[in-house]
Design a protein around this motif. Structure first.
Motif, PDB file in Angstrom:
ATOM      1  N   GLN A 150      39.818  32.624   8.287  1.00 19.37           N
ATOM      2  CA  GLN A 150      38.642  32.848   7.441  1.00 19.37           C
ATOM      3  C   GLN A 150      38.672  34.231   6.790  1.00 19.37           C
ATOM      4  O   GLN A 150      38.320  34.389   5.622  1.00 19.37           O
ATOM      5  N   ILE A 151      39.094  35.225   7.554  1.00 19.74           N
ATOM      6  CA  ILE A 151      39.198  36.587   7.013  1.00 19.74           C
ATOM      7  C   ILE A 151      40.219  36.638   5.880  1.00 19.74           C
ATOM      8  O   ILE A 151      39.979  37.254   4.836  1.00 19.74           O
ATOM      9  N   LYS A 152      41.343  35.969   6.058  1.00 22.94           N
ATOM     10  CA  LYS A 152      42.380  35.967   5.024  1.00 22.94           C
ATOM     11  C   LYS A 152      41.925  35.190   3.793  1.00 22.94           C
ATOM     12  O   LYS A 152      42.245  35.563   2.657  1.00 22.94           O
ATOM     13  N   GLN A 153      41.139  34.133   3.994  1.00 23.05           N
ATOM     14  CA  GLN A 153      40.605  33.397   2.851  1.00 23.05           C
ATOM     15  C   GLN A 153      39.638  34.266   2.056  1.00 23.05           C
ATOM     16  O   GLN A 153      39.680  34.283   0.811  1.00 23.05           O
ATOM     17  N   GLN A 154      38.800  35.009   2.756  1.00 23.17           N
ATOM     18  CA  GLN A 154      37.885  35.930   2.080  1.00 23.17           C
ATOM     19  C   GLN A 154      38.653  37.033   1.361  1.00 23.17           C
ATOM     20  O   GLN A 154      38.261  37.472   0.275  1.00 23.17           O
TER      21      GLN A 154
END
Length: 217
Positions: free
Chosen positions: A5-9
């Motif tokens: 999720q952090i990498k998607q953001q």
């Protein structure tokens, strides 16, 4: 948020910012490389200098002077995450929040702490490195804190979150290996991705802990 999720953001934040991010990395590479190259060129006629204490002192001085630029490079991406736009002037954004010498101070103090923990064993040193990883961001948001207080606050903030931070860093290994096959050119963009992910990690950690405090109250 988990690492995915952090990498998607992070990818979302970097939309429209990839080009300036690559330029940032290139400029930082020049800033960190040119002084050493100049010293090496000057000393070409004097190869015996490379074996002297003076040569070691010069290299150490250069490394210390460059520490604040590594910090401003990091903080530029925190500003981008919050403002959605990466601007060329933000490459030196760190100097708006704390002085050149405070930047040196926090870098050296972190290194000293990690070094002494590493003397016990490598693993404790790595763990403490992760524990102190948010200190620069904290000092940016709370310039009233001392360097040591920021490191202490980072240790508290990272309690129970070091494994998540470790997994996030580990998830970039594949990209780092791929960057080698591009003769290092890929790192122009990978650095932006990596530092944006770190900025999002801090923002997520800060937000979640603020909610926990409100829930307790």
């Amino acid at each position: 948020m988990n690492s995915k999720q952090i990498k998607q953001q992070s990818l979302q934040s970097l939309k429209g910012n990839w080009g300036i991010g690559a330029l940032f990395t290139f400029i930082y590479f020049l800033i960190s490389s040119v002084p050493t190259v100049v010293v090496e060129m000057v000393l070409i006629p004097y190869p015996e200098w490379e074996e002297t204490l003076s040569y070691a002192v010069i290299n150490l001085a250069i490394a210390i002077i460059l520490l604040p630029f590594a910090i401003t490079f990091m903080l530029a991406y925190l500003t981008m995450v919050r403002d959605s736009k990466l601007r060329i002037g933000e490459l030196f954004t760190g100097f708006k929040y704390f002085s050149f010498f405070r930047a040196i101070g926090i870098s050296i103090l972190q290194s000293i702490y990690i070094f002494f923990w590493t003397l016990l064993l490598i693993i404790p040193g790595i763990i403490k490195g992760m524990a102190y990883s948010q200190a620069v961001y904290i000092l940016r948001d709370h310039p009233e804190l001392s360097v040591n207080q920021a490191i202490t606050e980072s240790r508290k903030m990272m309690h129970g979150h070091k494994w998540r931070y470790f997994v996030l860093n580990l998830s970039f290994i594949g990209w780092a290996i791929l960057g080698i096959f591009t003769l290092g050119i890929g790192y122009l963009w990978l650095s932006s991705y990596f530092l944006t992910a770190h900025a999002h990690f801090y923002e997520d950690l800060k937000t979640s802990q603020a909610k926990e405090k409100q829930a307790i109250v």
